[in-house]
Design an enzyme around this catalytic site. Structure first.
Site, PDB file in Angstrom:
ATOM      1  N   HIS A  29       5.317   1.188  14.307  1.00 40.08           N
ATOM      2  CA  HIS A  29       4.425   1.831  13.332  1.00 40.08           C
ATOM      3  C   HIS A  29       4.415   3.352  13.493  1.00 40.08           C
ATOM      4  O   HIS A  29       3.983   4.061  12.596  1.00 40.08           O
ATOM      5  CB  HIS A  29       3.014   1.270  13.520  1.00 40.08           C
ATOM      6  CG  HIS A  29       2.270   1.000  12.241  1.00 40.08           C
ATOM      7  ND1 HIS A  29       2.883   0.836  11.012  1.00 40.08           N
ATOM      8  CD2 HIS A  29       0.936   0.848  12.000  1.00 40.08           C
ATOM      9  CE1 HIS A  29       1.964   0.596  10.083  1.00 40.08           C
ATOM     10  NE2 HIS A  29       0.778   0.609  10.652  1.00 40.08           N
ATOM     11  N   ASN A  77      -4.758   3.894   9.091  1.00 44.96           N
ATOM     12  CA  ASN A  77      -5.485   3.614   7.851  1.00 44.96           C
ATOM     13  C   ASN A  77      -6.401   4.767   7.434  1.00 44.96           C
ATOM     14  O   ASN A  77      -7.069   4.685   6.408  1.00 44.96           O
ATOM     15  CB  ASN A  77      -6.276   2.313   7.969  1.00 44.96           C
ATOM     16  CG  ASN A  77      -7.323   2.362   9.056  1.00 44.96           C
ATOM     17  OD1 ASN A  77      -7.236   3.162   9.983  1.00 44.96           O
ATOM     18  ND2 ASN A  77      -8.310   1.499   8.951  1.00 44.96           N
ATOM     19  N   ASP A 102       7.169   3.853   8.395  1.00 47.65           N
ATOM     20  CA  ASP A 102       7.875   2.602   8.674  1.00 47.65           C
ATOM     21  C   ASP A 102       7.814   1.694   7.457  1.00 47.65           C
ATOM     22  O   ASP A 102       6.873   1.779   6.664  1.00 47.65           O
ATOM     23  CB  ASP A 102       7.256   1.913   9.889  1.00 47.65           C
ATOM     24  CG  ASP A 102       5.776   1.600   9.686  1.00 47.65           C
ATOM     25  OD1 ASP A 102       5.002   2.539   9.424  1.00 47.65           O
ATOM     26  OD2 ASP A 102       5.384   0.411   9.780  1.00 47.65           O
ATOM     27  N   ASN A 123      -0.981   0.554   5.168  1.00 49.88           N
ATOM     28  CA  ASN A 123      -2.319   1.144   5.148  1.00 49.88           C
ATOM     29  C   ASN A 123      -2.300   2.672   5.150  1.00 49.88           C
ATOM     30  O   ASN A 123      -3.196   3.305   4.587  1.00 49.88           O
ATOM     31  CB  ASN A 123      -3.142   0.631   6.331  1.00 49.88           C
ATOM     32  CG  ASN A 123      -3.520  -0.823   6.173  1.00 49.88           C
ATOM     33  OD1 ASN A 123      -3.668  -1.311   5.059  1.00 49.88           O
ATOM     34  ND2 ASN A 123      -3.657  -1.524   7.281  1.00 49.88           N
TER      35      ASN A 123
END
Length: 196
Positions: A29, A77, A102, A123
């Site tokens: 991530h 997020n 990603d 997100n």
């Protein structure tokens, strides 16, 4: 704003997405952070805390353009606030925002370029689109592949790279950084033709 397909010449903001903290370093991530680090190395810049945006920022000239490299300090997020704040503070229009992130829908190491479109459940992108009030910004998508078997994608993206992936990772990060440079020098369409 430059005509479609024609590169602009003003300042650009490149936002690499990830999660802050040592526990997330080296995870799938955080590949946006990793590409931003490669770009900072290319311009000889170091990241430092920028309180007014809520991000770590490095400044330099990338392929002749004033470039602000941004790594939001909040969690994925919550990426939108720091990115929007940095755009405002540095007076960079949304047309000159490049987000590196990603992407589960691409095989590991595959890089794709696009402007706008959906967020694919990401997100960080969802937060940026909400904060900016538009989805119409440039994206550099870095493939991380799909999780094996029945592994939850939310767990998969927070895992570290496999040993096989690590062997290829440095080259793939350089290719993603090359793709950012191509976007800045050639514009989207020409850069897509080169990268895809």
């Amino acid at each position: 704003m430059a005509a479609p397909g024609v590169p602009a010449t003003g300042p650009v903001l490149v936002a690499g997405l990830g999660n802050p903290g040592a526990e997330y370093e080296g995870t799938r991530h955080n590949v946006g952070f990793a590409v931003a680090d490669v770009l900072a190395g290319r311009v000889g810049a170091r990241f430092s805390s920028h309180r007014k945006s809520g991000a770590d920022v490095a400044e330099g000239r990338l392929v002749g353009r004033k470039t602000y490299l941004v790594k939001p300090r909040g969690y994925m997020n919550l990426s939108g606030g720091p990115v929007a704040n940095a755009l405002r503070f540095f007076s960079v229009p949304v047309d000159d925002l490049v987000v590196v992130h990603d992407d589960l829908d691409l095989e590991f190491g595959v890089v794709r370029l696009k402007r706008g479109g959906g967020e694919g459940g990401h997100n960080g992108l969802r937060s940026i689109s909400k904060s900016l009030g538009t989805k119409d910004y440039l994206r550099v998508r870095f493939g991380i592949g799909r999780p094996p078997g029945r592994q939850d994608p939310a767990d998969y993206v927070l895992k570290r790279w496999s040993s096989a992936e690590r062997r290829e990772l440095d080259v793939s990060l350089e290719l993603a950084a090359d793709a950012v440079e191509a976007l800045l020098t050639e514009g989207l369409e020409a850069a897509q033709n080169r990268v895809h």
